[in-house]
Structure formats: structure tokens, C-alpha cells
Design an enzyme around this catalytic site. Sequence first.
Site, PDB file in Angstrom:
ATOM      1  N   TYR A 155       0.846  -1.191   0.000  1.00 25.86           N
ATOM      2  CA  TYR A 155       0.000   0.000   0.000  1.00 25.86           C
ATOM      3  C   TYR A 155       0.886   1.248   0.000  1.00 25.86           C
ATOM      4  O   TYR A 155       1.774   1.391   0.830  1.00 25.86           O
ATOM      5  CB  TYR A 155      -0.894  -0.031   1.242  1.00 25.86           C
ATOM      6  CG  TYR A 155      -1.930   1.068   1.354  1.00 25.86           C
ATOM      7  CD1 TYR A 155      -2.234   1.912   0.289  1.00 25.86           C
ATOM      8  CD2 TYR A 155      -2.635   1.260   2.535  1.00 25.86           C
ATOM      9  CE1 TYR A 155      -3.191   2.892   0.406  1.00 25.86           C
ATOM     10  CE2 TYR A 155      -3.598   2.241   2.666  1.00 25.86           C
ATOM     11  CZ  TYR A 155      -3.866   3.069   1.601  1.00 25.86           C
ATOM     12  OH  TYR A 155      -4.813   4.051   1.720  1.00 25.86           O
ATOM     13  N   CYS A 156       0.618   2.170  -0.933  1.00 28.46           N
ATOM     14  CA  CYS A 156       1.317   3.448  -1.004  1.00 28.46           C
ATOM     15  C   CYS A 156       2.819   3.203  -1.150  1.00 28.46           C
ATOM     16  O   CYS A 156       3.239   2.425  -2.000  1.00 28.46           O
ATOM     17  CB  CYS A 156       0.962   4.291   0.224  1.00 28.46           C
ATOM     18  SG  CYS A 156       1.634   5.976   0.225  1.00 28.46           S
ATOM     19  N   ILE A 157       3.643   3.821  -0.308  1.00 21.91           N
ATOM     20  CA  ILE A 157       5.083   3.623  -0.398  1.00 21.91           C
ATOM     21  C   ILE A 157       5.454   2.172  -0.077  1.00 21.91           C
ATOM     22  O   ILE A 157       6.478   1.672  -0.530  1.00 21.91           O
ATOM     23  CB  ILE A 157       5.821   4.604   0.536  1.00 21.91           C
ATOM     24  CG1 ILE A 157       7.330   4.520   0.338  1.00 21.91           C
ATOM     25  CG2 ILE A 157       5.464   4.375   1.978  1.00 21.91           C
ATOM     26  CD1 ILE A 157       8.095   5.539   1.153  1.00 21.91           C
ATOM     27  N   LEU A 217      -1.571  -1.180  -4.044  1.00 22.11           N
ATOM     28  CA  LEU A 217      -2.696  -0.318  -3.702  1.00 22.11           C
ATOM     29  C   LEU A 217      -2.223   1.137  -3.663  1.00 22.11           C
ATOM     30  O   LEU A 217      -1.434   1.513  -2.789  1.00 22.11           O
ATOM     31  CB  LEU A 217      -3.279  -0.707  -2.337  1.00 22.11           C
ATOM     32  CG  LEU A 217      -3.675  -2.170  -2.150  1.00 22.11           C
ATOM     33  CD1 LEU A 217      -4.202  -2.401  -0.736  1.00 22.11           C
ATOM     34  CD2 LEU A 217      -4.708  -2.598  -3.185  1.00 22.11           C
TER      35      LEU A 217
END
Length: 579
Positions: free
Chosen positions: A310-312, A338
Amino acid sequence: MPWTVPDIEPPATIDRLLHATTGRVTGGLSPVSLALAYADWALHLAESPGKWQRLAEKAVRKTARFNIYAAHVLSNAETEPCIEPLPQDRRFRNEAWRRWPFNLIYQGFLLHQQWWHNVTTGLGGVSPHHEQVVSFVARQLLDMVSPVNFIATNPEVLDATAREGGRNLLRGAMNFIEDLERSVGDKPPLGTEDFQPGKQVALTRGQVVYRNRLVELIQYSAATPEVHAEPVLIVPAWIMKYYILDLSPHNSLVKYLVERGHTVFMISWHNPTEHDRDLDMEDYLRLGVLEALNAVQAIVPGKKINTVGYCIGGTLLSMAAAYMAQVGDERLNTITLLAAQTDFTEAGELMLFIDDSQLNYLEDIMWKQGYLDNRQMAGAFQLLRSHDLVWSLVVRQYLLGGRQTLTDLMAWNADATRMPYRMHSEYLHRLFLRNDLFAGRYKINGRTISLGDISAPMFAVATETDHVAPWKSVYKINLIADPDVTFLLTNGGHNAGIVSQPGHTGRHYRVAHRPSGTNYIDPETWFLSNPQIEGSWWPTWVDWLERHASGQSAPPTMGAPHKGYAPLMAAPGSYVLER
């Protein structure tokens, strides 16, 4: 050998101390970076008499439009506005703004706002980055003087004051004093005490089965008699606490997966302090993703692993997948990203704060502290959406005297984390500024990695109104060579679009599968080619996971004590509670 910015003389300590001290006043923004942007714009404007002429003509036309509108309003209160707010601007939607003289006030403000946009954009010779910075600063200044923010020019506030005899302003003053006290005392916002991990949120049952100096690994208890053979490992971003994916029971992605028969593992990141200043990206890869994969493999032996980032955390997972492909490690069954970027050339409005001058300044602030403080990061995100995250709250809480009712997602958002100095410097320079990962220049353990080496099937989720990872930037995962990619675009923002449980009203998405070896489709064509589907995207993704499963088996044991992965404590563990 630790990564350093190449070909730059190490700064003197006195320079760094000066920048770190100044940064406390500027909120971490570099005055030099802003000055360079302004100088670029102002000097080009000064030598553009044609631009001045067009601006003068626009000013005359807007003044005429406004005067005609004002004359018509005096005789007909139902006169159509001469300018409409932008679709995302919700400040003037209340019917009170249609009354005289407030209709004139807000229409005049919008015309001025539009004119200043013309002033700060479309000027030949100005670098795109400097134009964006100048336009952004102009918007911030205009937002500050919006008629919404003042008692005398806001009809909603005046109506509330007359109706309540000024009690709204008294409540607002008390709210301000309370918020100021919490800010000075470094306390979380009011209401966050109702959403504590392990008590009201992060409730899915499980055990911490591994811990090192950087991560705790949580294994969640099975909820079905049999489970899918391949376990799921989730790599959240370390800029946030992991429990956004395990919020309340009704919107927990972890709980949803477990109830669908998946064995789920979650990384919970340590909240760094000044003692962790020298942790770098390779530490996050090695102590985070790779160590977690080792633990999962020990607990569920002989099975490939479904990974989610998710994200980074998704960026790190893609780096790990490329590195594993480089060394012949084939443990990954699938990869789900994501709201995660792999290419940073169009990284959205956050790029406003990314240039050489700004990063040099930010590095000196982090050097002094040993980390980037969560409040400094939060300030940047708030500026990007100052309408919604700053000024609307000022009006609601201090002028109208209301109180914002926190939700689980809002309370989680206030539970921010810090970034270690070395890791964050490397992340900003090598990914945001130089785009080394997508360009095939990134090295891990001395090896240059390539995203094109990844062969595991991929599922990428982007959100339509993401300010952190714009969906067209996330879509660039389709540009890498080999993987079979399923791309899904859901409505909502960076967080709310991901926390999109079945039954959530107003949710929709688009999805398409691109098999390996097929031609690339540009994002605009992709968007128009794939119809909107109503509902949550979670079932579509979980169905995709299950199509890549090899069968079912009895749930694995909790941990593997004989292999060094004994249960240590109940979820949510201890790292998520660190402040």
C-alpha cells in the site's frame, strides 16, 4: 556503503543548523526554493508586454461582467451567477450566498481568483515546476482572504450568530483554546481517544510472530475451517500506521480477507526516533519485506506468497519483487499494489515540494532532528487541500462553534509516524527527484534492478481523486514489460478509496485485464473503454486472488516456534502504539 547525494560537497554544520532553525518557522519549506520560483515567474512576466496586455483585457472584461451582474441582481435576485465555482470548490454552495450583498462578494472573489490563475499560468519560458509553485502559492494566499473566512462576509456565520446570540463565537473561542492547548502540548486531536488500536480499531484477532528493530509481523487467526493454500503478506506504508487496513470491524480489509478463507500476515512498522536516523531504504527492504517473507515461508512452508503493498509500501514491494527476480527468488505468487507508484515523473501535487533546493533544505532539517516529524508532513498534505483540511475546519469549529465528529479513518489519519533521516533522503532523491527505480538505475545490494524482470501476476488499484499517487501515475505500471496486469480504478481518494468495503454507499470502479505480451493502452483510452461498475472493488480483487490459488488446506499453526517464530504477544502488537 551508505547512499549519498553525488558530486555535492558536504554542507557545513553551521549551514545545516541555520536551515533547521529556519525550517521551524517555515514549516519545512525552503525560502530559496520559493524565491527561485517567484523570480523565474516575475522576470519572465516583466519582459512579456503581450501578457500584460491580455491580463489587462481580461481584467476589463471581468469588471464589465461583474458590473452587469450587479445591476441585474438589484432588480432580480434570481439572476444567474456570472461565474460558477470549480466543481471541487464547495465553499459557496449554501443558499445564503445567493442573498445580496453576499452574492456580489463571492462572485467578485471568484472572478479575482480566476484572474490570478491567468496571471500565474501560461507564461512562456517559466519552468513547469516554478509555474506550479507560483500558482499554488497564489491559491493559498487567495484561500486565506476568502470571504468564507471572515464573520462580516460569511452569511452562514452571520445567520448563526444572530440566531444564537453570539454563543457560536463563544463556543468557537473555547474550541480554539482547547485545540491550541493540544497543539502546544503535542496531544492528538480531540476524539482520537475513542479510536485506540486494540480497543476500538485494529481488532482482528492475531499474534505477533516475529519482531526486529524495524517491524513486527502479525499473523491473523483463521476464521474458516479451511484456508487458501497461499498466504497473504501485506506491506503497508511506514508513513502511516498499518491499521488503516484493519480499522473497525465493518471496514477492515484484513477481516474481510480472513473471513474469505485467507491466511493473512501484516507488517507493523516501528515509529522511528532520532536513534534510527541511519536506517536506509535497503534496511526497510531487508528488515521489512525480506525478513517478513522468510517468516511467512517458515510458517506456511512450500507455498508461494500473495503480496500486497500500500502506497510507499507498494513501491518497496515492487523493488523487492524486482530484486528477487534478479537473484532468482521465486517465492511470490501474486503482487497487488494499492495506490502505489513505481514511476514518479507525474507524482501529483506533492511534486510542488520536491526540487533540489527544497530537498537540500529538508535534508538539513532531518539531519538536525534525525527524522522528518509527522507534523511537518501533515502540513504539506493539508496545504494541498487547504479548502477542505484547513479553512473549512476553521469556519466550522471557530466561527460556527461546531465540532468535527471524528471517524475511525480521521482518527487513524491523525496517528502519524516519522521518517528516518537517511531513508527519507534517499527516497526523495532517488525516487521522486531522479526516478531511478523506473529508469532502471536503482541498485540494491550492489545489483541494478529492473521492474521489467518481474513476472508474477499483478493487480494494481488506483483511486480517482488521489492527491498522493495520482491514478495516471499508478497506471504506468502497465509500461513495464512482462507481467500480466489487472488494473482497477476506484472512486475516492488515497485512503477512502482503498477502505471501500462492500455495502459502502456511492462506490464504483472500472477494471480491465492486460495479459502479458499485449499492447499498451493509454490511460485516457483505458478509462473510456471500461464501463463503470457499481459497488466495492474488494470482491473483484479477492476473486482475482482466488483464481491464482492452488487449492485449500487446513489453517497453519500460529507461528512456528521450532523455527524461531513463536507468538510474542496478541495483535495489534507494540509498535503500532509507539508515539
